[in-house]
Design a protein around this motif. Sequence first.
Motif, PDB file in Angstrom:
ATOM      1  N   LEU A 134       0.826  -1.210   0.000  1.00 21.96           N
ATOM      2  CA  LEU A 134       0.000   0.000   0.000  1.00 21.96           C
ATOM      3  C   LEU A 134       0.857   1.256   0.000  1.00 21.96           C
ATOM      4  CD1 LEU A 134      -2.923  -0.902   2.399  1.00 21.96           C
ATOM      5  CD2 LEU A 134      -3.041  -0.481  -0.056  1.00 21.96           C
ATOM      6  N   HIS A 135       1.900   1.254   0.819  1.00 21.28           N
ATOM      7  CA  HIS A 135       2.798   2.421   0.869  1.00 21.28           C
ATOM      8  C   HIS A 135       3.452   2.630  -0.499  1.00 21.28           C
ATOM      9  CE1 HIS A 135       5.208   5.515   2.620  1.00 21.28           C
ATOM     10  NE2 HIS A 135       6.332   4.878   2.374  1.00 21.28           N
ATOM     11  N   LEU A 136       3.900   1.552  -1.104  1.00 19.70           N
ATOM     12  CA  LEU A 136       4.510   1.629  -2.426  1.00 19.70           C
ATOM     13  C   LEU A 136       3.530   2.208  -3.443  1.00 19.70           C
ATOM     14  CD1 LEU A 136       6.786   0.853  -4.448  1.00 19.70           C
ATOM     15  CD2 LEU A 136       5.704  -1.393  -4.587  1.00 19.70           C
TER      16      LEU A 136
ATOM     17  N   GLY B 129       2.275  10.056  -8.546  1.00 18.77           N
ATOM     18  CA  GLY B 129       2.901  10.420  -9.815  1.00 18.77           C
ATOM     19  C   GLY B 129       4.415  10.432  -9.778  1.00 18.77           C
ATOM     20  N   LEU B 130       4.981  10.004  -8.658  1.00 16.70           N
ATOM     21  CA  LEU B 130       6.442   9.972  -8.565  1.00 16.70           C
ATOM     22  C   LEU B 130       7.017   8.923  -9.511  1.00 16.70           C
ATOM     23  CD1 LEU B 130       7.019  10.060  -4.704  1.00 16.70           C
ATOM     24  CD2 LEU B 130       7.533  11.861  -6.339  1.00 16.70           C
ATOM     25  N   PRO B 131       8.145   9.237 -10.152  1.00 14.62           N
ATOM     26  CA  PRO B 131       8.805   8.212 -10.962  1.00 14.62           C
ATOM     27  C   PRO B 131       9.417   7.139 -10.051  1.00 14.62           C
ATOM     28  CG  PRO B 131      10.076  10.241 -10.971  1.00 14.62           C
ATOM     29  CD  PRO B 131       8.804  10.526 -10.220  1.00 14.62           C
ATOM     30  N   ILE B 132       9.707   5.992 -10.603  1.00 14.37           N
ATOM     31  CA  ILE B 132      10.249   4.876  -9.842  1.00 14.37           C
ATOM     32  C   ILE B 132      11.528   5.294  -9.105  1.00 14.37           C
ATOM     33  CG2 ILE B 132      11.310   2.578 -10.050  1.00 14.37           C
ATOM     34  CD1 ILE B 132       8.265   2.575 -10.278  1.00 14.37           C
ATOM     35  N   GLU B 133      12.340   6.114  -9.722  1.00 10.59           N
ATOM     36  CA  GLU B 133      13.585   6.554  -9.094  1.00 10.59           C
ATOM     37  C   GLU B 133      13.305   7.292  -7.791  1.00 10.59           C
ATOM     38  OE1 GLU B 133      12.728   7.651 -12.325  1.00 10.59           O
ATOM     39  OE2 GLU B 133      13.682   5.899 -13.232  1.00 10.59           O
ATOM     40  N   ALA B 134      12.312   8.158  -7.806  1.00  9.39           N
ATOM     41  CA  ALA B 134      11.961   8.930  -6.610  1.00  9.39           C
ATOM     42  C   ALA B 134      11.330   8.036  -5.544  1.00  9.39           C
ATOM     43  CB  ALA B 134      11.008  10.068  -6.982  1.00  9.39           C
TER      44      ALA B 134
ATOM     45  N   ARG C 296      14.121   6.224  -3.849  1.00  4.76           N
ATOM     46  CA  ARG C 296      14.835   7.088  -2.896  1.00  4.76           C
ATOM     47  C   ARG C 296      14.039   7.259  -1.610  1.00  4.76           C
ATOM     48  NH1 ARG C 296      16.088  10.001  -7.499  1.00  4.76           N
ATOM     49  NH2 ARG C 296      14.465  11.513  -7.086  1.00  4.76           N
ATOM     50  N   ARG C 297      12.732   7.481  -1.738  1.00  2.00           N
ATOM     51  CA  ARG C 297      11.898   7.677  -0.541  1.00  2.00           C
ATOM     52  C   ARG C 297      11.835   6.432   0.324  1.00  2.00           C
ATOM     53  NH1 ARG C 297       6.974  11.785  -1.389  1.00  2.00           N
ATOM     54  NH2 ARG C 297       8.208  13.426  -2.346  1.00  2.00           N
ATOM     55  N   LEU C 298      11.886   5.263  -0.313  1.00  4.15           N
ATOM     56  CA  LEU C 298      11.814   4.011   0.438  1.00  4.15           C
ATOM     57  C   LEU C 298      13.200   3.486   0.812  1.00  4.15           C
ATOM     58  CD1 LEU C 298       9.027   2.174  -1.590  1.00  4.15           C
ATOM     59  CD2 LEU C 298       8.815   3.362   0.599  1.00  4.15           C
TER      60      LEU C 298
ATOM     61  N   GLU D 234      16.170   0.945  -7.355  1.00  8.45           N
ATOM     62  CA  GLU D 234      15.099   0.980  -8.354  1.00  8.45           C
ATOM     63  C   GLU D 234      14.691  -0.436  -8.727  1.00  8.45           C
ATOM     64  OE1 GLU D 234      15.794   3.520 -11.753  1.00  8.45           O
ATOM     65  OE2 GLU D 234      17.067   4.805 -10.500  1.00  8.45           O
ATOM     66  N   ARG D 235      15.658  -1.323  -8.825  1.00  9.72           N
ATOM     67  CA  ARG D 235      15.366  -2.704  -9.187  1.00  9.72           C
ATOM     68  C   ARG D 235      14.459  -3.368  -8.142  1.00  9.72           C
ATOM     69  NH1 ARG D 235      19.679  -7.402 -10.831  1.00  9.72           N
ATOM     70  NH2 ARG D 235      18.117  -9.014 -11.127  1.00  9.72           N
ATOM     71  N   THR D 236      14.715  -3.104  -6.866  1.00 17.03           N
ATOM     72  CA  THR D 236      13.887  -3.670  -5.805  1.00 17.03           C
ATOM     73  C   THR D 236      12.471  -3.122  -5.886  1.00 17.03           C
ATOM     74  OG1 THR D 236      15.789  -4.008  -4.372  1.00 17.03           O
ATOM     75  CG2 THR D 236      13.630  -3.909  -3.305  1.00 17.03           C
ATOM     76  N   VAL D 237      12.343  -1.837  -6.151  1.00 16.51           N
ATOM     77  CA  VAL D 237      11.011  -1.239  -6.274  1.00 16.51           C
ATOM     78  C   VAL D 237      10.267  -1.861  -7.450  1.00 16.51           C
ATOM     79  CG1 VAL D 237       9.764   0.902  -6.803  1.00 16.51           C
ATOM     80  CG2 VAL D 237      11.616   0.915  -5.132  1.00 16.51           C
TER      81      VAL D 237
END
Length: 61
Positions: free
Chosen positions: A6-8, A15-20, A23-25, A29-32
Amino acid sequence: MSAEDLHLFRLIATGLPIEAVARRLDLSERTVRRRTRAACDRLGVGTAIEAVVWAAHRGLL
């Protein structure tokens, strides 16, 4: 859907890109991308946006 999922998806829904999101998590990027794909597979949807819509329709976001 787990609290982590849910947080993800909340971050993706903003609207954040995967890169952002990564970073927040504090993740790569691969893990996200991997977590997003796994959550989508569990829900039976094809994309992260479909997962966001699925969660929104159920009042989870």
